[in-house]
Design a protein around this motif. Structure first.
Motif, PDB file in Angstrom:
ATOM      1  N   ALA A 168      -6.992   2.430   2.262  1.00 52.83           N
ATOM      2  CA  ALA A 168      -6.734   2.984   0.923  1.00 52.83           C
ATOM      3  C   ALA A 168      -7.371   2.115  -0.156  1.00 52.83           C
ATOM      4  N   CYS A 191       0.858  -1.183   0.000  1.00 53.77           N
ATOM      5  CA  CYS A 191       0.000   0.000   0.000  1.00 53.77           C
ATOM      6  C   CYS A 191       0.894   1.232   0.000  1.00 53.77           C
ATOM      7  N   CYS A 240      -0.040   3.579   3.573  1.00 50.70           N
ATOM      8  CA  CYS A 240       0.523   3.207   4.877  1.00 50.70           C
ATOM      9  C   CYS A 240       1.824   2.417   4.730  1.00 50.70           C
ATOM     10  N   CYS A 261      -7.441  -1.177   1.723  1.00 53.20           N
ATOM     11  CA  CYS A 261      -6.311  -1.647   2.536  1.00 53.20           C
ATOM     12  C   CYS A 261      -6.822  -2.027   3.924  1.00 53.20           C
ATOM     13  N   CYS A 269      -5.092   0.831   6.404  1.00 53.74           N
ATOM     14  CA  CYS A 269      -5.389   2.268   6.320  1.00 53.74           C
ATOM     15  C   CYS A 269      -6.622   2.577   5.489  1.00 53.74           C
TER      16      CYS A 269
HETATM   17 FE   LIG Z   1      -2.660   0.962   3.581  1.00 51.30          FE
END
Ligand SMILES: [Fe+2]
Ligand SMILES: [Fe+2]
Length: 180
Positions: free
Chosen positions: A30, A9, A12, A25, A28
């Motif tokens: 994402a 990712c 993060c 993710c 985080c």
């Molecule tokens: Fe992430």
């Protein structure tokens, strides 16, 4: 046989093993477009000069993320104390994600993660959900502005990804507020 791969990712920086990047993710939040195959990871993508405007915006974002982490921590503890399993799961997940955002920002600023200040919350799931909605709304508006102002492509994308993630949270709160 299904072949799994390692992805990373870009928000993060955490690794993930799967057939495809996850839709969000697990650390985080994402979106999938923020993942790259681990083989393609280039550490020098993270070494760049940060402009004064982005430095100030990252610091403002850090304050928002720390405050939201602390608020969701309070909401998690309240839900746990009253045996609200759904509230506990939801606020804990949000707390973890916001904490990851704060962590990603301090990595960019090359500073240590500041200690969390205590933020009060309600005893009531709906009130906390409403405050969560307002907090996400503020963050989304700030990050959209920060993305526009960022001269660095990396930080533009970073703030754009945060807007997407916090919009997920906003939608989640909105769904819960419609609950009878
Ligand atoms: Fe992430
Ligand atoms: Fe966040």
């Amino acid at each position: 046989m299904v072949k799994v791969k390692v992805f990373r990712c870009r928000l993060c920086r955490d690794p993930y093993i799967g057939e495809e990047p996850p839709s969000r993710c697990p650390f985080c939040g994402a979106p999938a477009w923020f993942f790259v195959p681990a083989e393609d990871w280039n550490p020098s993508d993270y070494i760049f000069e940060i402009s004064e405007v982005s430095k100030a915006n990252l610091k403002a974002a850090l304050q928002l993320e720390l405050s939201n982490t602390s608020f969701y921590l309070c909401a998690t503890n309240v839900a746990k104390a009253i045996g609200d399993e759904y509230g506990f799961a939801k606020f804990k997940a949000l707390k973890k994600v916001e904490n990851e955002h704060a962590d990603a920002i301090v990595k960019l600023l090359k500073i240590n993660l500041p200690a969390l200040e205590k933020i009060p919350c309600s005893e009531d799931f709906k009130k906390n959900t409403k405050e969560g909605w307002e907090r996400e709304d503020r963050a989304i508006k700030a990050y959209a502005k920060f993305a526009q102002e960022a001269p660095e492509l990396q930080l533009k994308q970073f703030f754009e990804a945060l807007v997407e993630i916090e919009t997920d949270h906003l939608d989640l709160h909105a769904q819960n507020l419609k609950m009878v």
